[in-house]
Design a protein around this motif. Structure first.
Motif, mmCIF file in Angstrom:
data_model
loop_
_atom_site.group_PDB
_atom_site.id
_atom_site.type_symbol
_atom_site.label_atom_id
_atom_site.label_comp_id
_atom_site.label_asym_id
_atom_site.label_seq_id
_atom_site.Cartn_x
_atom_site.Cartn_y
_atom_site.Cartn_z
ATOM 1 N N THR A 64 0.812 -1.224 0.000
ATOM 2 C CA THR A 64 0.000 0.000 0.000
ATOM 3 C C THR A 64 0.838 1.263 0.000
ATOM 4 O OG1 THR A 64 -0.143 -0.037 2.427
ATOM 5 C CG2 THR A 64 -1.889 -1.159 1.198
ATOM 6 N N LEU A 65 2.091 1.176 0.469
ATOM 7 C CA LEU A 65 2.936 2.372 0.467
ATOM 8 C C LEU A 65 4.406 1.996 0.455
ATOM 9 C CD1 LEU A 65 3.475 5.446 0.782
ATOM 10 C CD2 LEU A 65 3.411 5.074 3.264
ATOM 11 N N ARG A 67 7.837 4.595 0.378
ATOM 12 C CA ARG A 67 8.311 5.978 0.298
ATOM 13 C C ARG A 67 9.826 5.986 0.530
ATOM 14 N NH1 ARG A 67 4.776 8.497 3.454
ATOM 15 N NH2 ARG A 67 5.922 8.037 5.362
ATOM 16 N N SER A 155 7.008 8.649 -3.493
ATOM 17 C CA SER A 155 5.970 7.890 -2.785
ATOM 18 C C SER A 155 5.216 7.045 -3.796
ATOM 19 C CB SER A 155 5.003 8.825 -2.061
ATOM 20 O OG SER A 155 5.694 9.607 -1.094
ATOM 21 N N ARG A 157 2.093 4.397 -3.987
ATOM 22 C CA ARG A 157 0.967 3.818 -3.258
ATOM 23 C C ARG A 157 0.222 2.806 -4.124
ATOM 24 N NH1 ARG A 157 -0.089 6.687 1.373
ATOM 25 N NH2 ARG A 157 0.970 8.712 1.534
ATOM 26 N N ASP A 158 -0.376 1.838 -3.428
ATOM 27 C CA ASP A 158 -1.236 0.835 -4.085
ATOM 28 C C ASP A 158 -0.496 0.167 -5.240
ATOM 29 O OD1 ASP A 158 -3.262 1.619 -2.339
ATOM 30 O OD2 ASP A 158 -3.929 3.190 -3.703
#
Length: 606
Positions: A64-65, A67, A155, A157-158
Motif C-alpha cells: 500500500t505504500l 516511500r 511515494s 501507493r497501491d
C-alpha cells in the motif's frame, strides 16, 4: 491437428502497435517483480544521485505504500516529466553500454513503477525551488510547487493496483517486508558511508524502525567491517577474515568467515560486482569451491565479497533486474576468488570461531536454583558459614579430603594452545593457556593434521593414474563434449585422462589410482553436471580428497587412547603450525577455547 490448436486461426493475425500504458506495464513485469524490487530501484536511484542519507518507509509489506527519501542532487521542474518517460536517464548517453558506472542506466524504473502504482515525486535541486508531480494510471499531472528540502522523495501507493493479477502472486505482508529488509541490507553493505533507515509505517501506530545503519567512518576496510558488524552481526565481524587480492585488473575485497562459522543454507552469502549486489552462479560456485575442502555438503560458508574491475570487463546488461552479470574472462574471476579465500583461510592457521566457545559456555551455564527457602532454615547473618569438614560430617558424604600440593607449578612457555594438563575420557585434552584453557578433541585434531600431510604429499608427487585396459567410451552431446574437453588438462592433473574419440564421443583412458575401481561414465556425467551448474567442477578432486580423509581418519589417534603428556603437547604444537587445524575434515571445531574471565563468570566470581 492444426485446427485443434486454439492459437492457430485461418485468419492472418494483425500486427498492432501497443499503447504506451501497455508497454510500461509489460516492462514493469520484468523490472518490478514484488515490492522489494520497487524499493531496490528507488534506492539505487537515490545512490546514483549522490545521497548520503536514505530513509525508506513501507506499509503492509510495501503493497500500500513505499516511500524513499534522500538528500541527493534532486531534480528541477524540467527534469521531472522527462524522468517519467521511458528510456530517459542521466546515467549514460547511449554511446557505450559496456562502460557503466552507476546502478541504473535503462531509464525504465520510474515509468514502470508509475504504470502499476500511484506515484508522487517531490524533488528540489540545489539552488532551485521544490517541485512535485503525480502519476496515476500512467497519466502525469503538471509539475507544481512543493515545500521540500534538497533531495528527492518518491511515494508509491497501491502497488500493482493497475495489474490486479500480479497482486494474487504477492506473499504475506511479513514475507514481503522481509524481502524489503534484505534489499536494504545488501545495499547498505555496498555503501558503508551512506546512512540507511528502514521503517514500517503500517496501520495507525507510530512508525516502527526496522533497520538503521549510520554512516561509517575511516578507510574502506574499517568502514566495511563496521557496516558488516551492523548488518550481519558482531559474531560475523569477530570471525571473518579480511580479503584483499588483485589479479589482471580484477580486485577482490571483503570478509569471509572461518569454516567453523558456517550456516545450514546459503542465505548469508553476499556478492557484489562494482558495488552492485548480484546473484551470480559463477561467483557462488567459486565461493563454494574455496570452502569445499573445509565444509561438509550440508554446511555453507558466510561471506561478503566485493569484486571490482573496469566496467568493460563485465556485462551488467544481461537482465532487466541487473542481478546477473557476465565476465569477459569467467575463469579469471573464479580463480581469483578461490585462491584469495584459500590463502586467507591458510593464513588463519589453527584459528576457530569464537561462537564455538560461546556455545560451550552457554551449555555449561548453571540452571537457576528455584527451591524455596524458609526463614527457619536461614542462618543468622552474623553466624559463620559451616566449614567444608562440618558439612561433610553432617551428611556423611566425605571420608577423607586430600588437598593438592602447594608446590609452585613449573612455568611453561606461552603457547597459543597452551600446555597440556590432562586428558578426560581418553579423548579430550585439557590445556592451560595464559588467559584461560583449551579443550581439544584429540581424534578430530589429529585427523586434520594427517589429512593436511597427505594432501601436501599428493601435491608434491602428483596424483598417480591407472590406465584402463579397455578405455571407457562415453557418448555425449556436441555441447557437452566441447565443455568437457575444455577442462581435459585440469582433469589430467588429477589423474583422469580423457581424449576425443571422434564425433561427440570421448574416451576415458586413465582414472586416479587412489580411487580404485570407478564407474568412469558416471564420473564424467557428474563432472558435466557440475560444469553446467557452476562452470567448474570439483568432482574428481572431491573424491580423491574424500579417500585421503578416510585414510587420515584411520591413521589418526583414536578416541579412547591414553596419551602421555609429551604426546599431547606435541599434538598441540603441530596444530599451531598446521593451517586449517582449527576444524576437522567436516568443518567441525577441533578445539574449544574458554577465557578465564568467562570461566570465573560461570562461578559468579566477577
Amino acid at each position: 491437428m492444426a485446427s485443434l490448436n486454439p492459437n492457430i486461426s485461418e485468419m492472418r493475425p494483425v500486427i498492432r502497435q501497443l499503447d504506451e500504458g501497455a508497454v510500461n506495464r509489460i516492462a514493469a513485469g520484468e523490472v518490478v517483480e514484488r515490492p522489494a524490487s520497487a524499493v531496490k530501484e528507488l534506492v539505487e536511484n537515490a545512490l546514483d544521485a549522490g545521497a548520503r542519507r536514505i530513509a525508506v518507509d513501507y506499509a503492509d509489506g510495501g503493497k500500500t505504500l513505499i516511500r524513499v527519501q534522500d538528500d541527493g542532487c534532486g531534480m528541477t521542474a524540467e527534469d521531472l516529466p522527462l524522468a517519467l518517460s521511458r528510456h530517459a536517464t542521466s546515467k549514460i548517453d547511449g554511446s557505450d553500454l559496456l562502460n557503466i558506472h552507476t546502478f541504473g542506466f535503462r531509464g525504465e524504473a520510474l515509468p514502470s513503477l508509475a504504470a502499476v502504482g500511484r506515484m508522487t515525486i517531490a524533488s528540489r535541486a540545489r539552488g532551485a525551488d521544490g517541485v512535485e508531480i503525480s502519476v496515476t494510471s500512467g497519466v502525469a499531472s503538471p509539475p507544481r510547487p512543493a515545500a521540500i528540502n534538497n533531495g528527492t522523495t518518491v511515494s508509491l501507493r497501491d502497488l500493482f493496483y493497475a495489474t490486479p493479477a500480479r497482486l494474487k502472486f504477492m506473499r504475506t505482508d511479513r514475507a514481503e517486508a522481509q524481502a524489503i529488509a534484505d534489499v536494504i541490507k545488501r545495499l547498505a553493505m555496498a555503501e558503508p558511508f551512506v546512512q540507511f533507515v528502514l521503517r514500517d509505517v503500517s496501520g495507525e501506530a507510530e512508525a516502527r524502525e526496522v533497520f538503521r545503519a549510520e554512516a561509517e567512518q575511516g578507510d574502506l576496510f574499517d568502514a566495511l567491517h563496521g557496516r558488516l558488524a551492523r548488518v550481519l552481526g558482531r559474531d560475523f565481524a569477530e570471525n571473518a577474515l579480511p580479503i584483499d587480492a588483485e589479479r589482471e585488473g580484477l580486485h577482490l575485497t571483503g570478509y569471509a568467515a572461518l569454516p567453523t562459522y558456517s550456516r545450514g543454507s546459503a542465505v548469508a552469502q553476499y556478492l557484489f560486482v562494482n558495488g552492485r549486489p548480484v546473484r551470480d552462479k559463477l561467483l557462488v560456485g567459486a565461493l563454494r569451491g574455496a570452502y569445499f575442502d573445509f565444509l561438509s555438503r550440508d554446511r555453507h560458508p558466510v561471506a561478503a565479497l566485493f569484486l571490482d574491475c573496469d566496467p568493460t570487463l563485465v556485462d551488467v546488461n544481461v537482465h532487466p533486474a541487473k542481478s546477473e552479470v557476465r565476465f569477459r574472462d569467467p575463469g579469471l574471476a573464479r580463480g581469483l576468488i578461490v585462491s584469495a579465500l584459500r590463502h586467507a583461510l591458510a593464513e588463519a592457521g589453527h584459528r576457530a570461531s569464537t561462537t564455538v566457545s560461546k556455545a560451550a559456555l552457554g551449555a555449561m551455564t548453571p540452571e537457576p536454583i528455584s527451591a524455596r527457602v524458609y526463614q527457619m532454615d536461614r542462618r543468622p547473618a552474623f553466624a559463620s558459614a559451616p566449614s567444608f569438614y562440618e558439612t561433610a560430617a553432617v551428611w556423611g558424604r566425605v571420608e577423607a579430603v586430600e588437598l593438592p600440593s602447594s608446590e609452585a607449578v613449573e612455568e611453561q612457555p606461552d603457547y597459543p594452545l597452551g600446555t597440556a594438563r590432562g586428558q578426560v575420557h581418553e579423548n579430550y585434552i585439557i590445556a592451560q593457556t595464559a588467559t584461560g584453557m583449551v579443550i581439544v578433541d584429540q581424534h578430530a585434531a589429529h585427523e586434520r593434521l594427517v589429512y593436511e600431510k597427505l594432501k601436501r604429499q599428493m601435491a608434491d608427487s602428483g596424483v598417480a593414474s591407472q590406465a584402463l585396459l579397455i578405455p571407457e567410451i562415453v557418448e555425449l552431446s556436441s555441447g557437452d563434449c566441447v565443455r568437457l574437453m575444455e577442462v581435459a588438462e585440469d582433469l589430467g592433473q588429477l589423474g583422469l585422462g580423457i581424449e576425443s574419440f571422434g564425433g561427440t564421443a570421448i574416451a576415458v583412458r586413465e582414472t586416479p589410482a587412489i580411487l580404485g575401481t570407478v564407474d568412469a561414465r558416471a564420473m564424467v556425467l557428474d563432472i558435466l553436471d557440475e560444469l553446467t551448474d557452476q562452470n567448474s567442477s570439483n568432482t574428481v578432486q572431491a573424491r580423491i580428497e574424500a579417500i585421503l580423509s578416510r585414510v587420515a581418519c584411520h591413521g589418526s589417534v583414536r578416541s579412547g587412547r591414553r596419551m602421555r603428556a609429551e604426546e599431547m603437547n606435541a599434538l598441540l604444537r603441530e596444530m599451531e603450525a598446521t593451517p586449517h587445524s582449527g576444524q576437522c575434515n567436516h568443518g567441525r571445531p577441533t578445539y574449544v577455547e574458554l577465557k578465564l574471565s568467562d570461566i570465573e563468570r560461570l562461578f559468579g566470581r566477577t
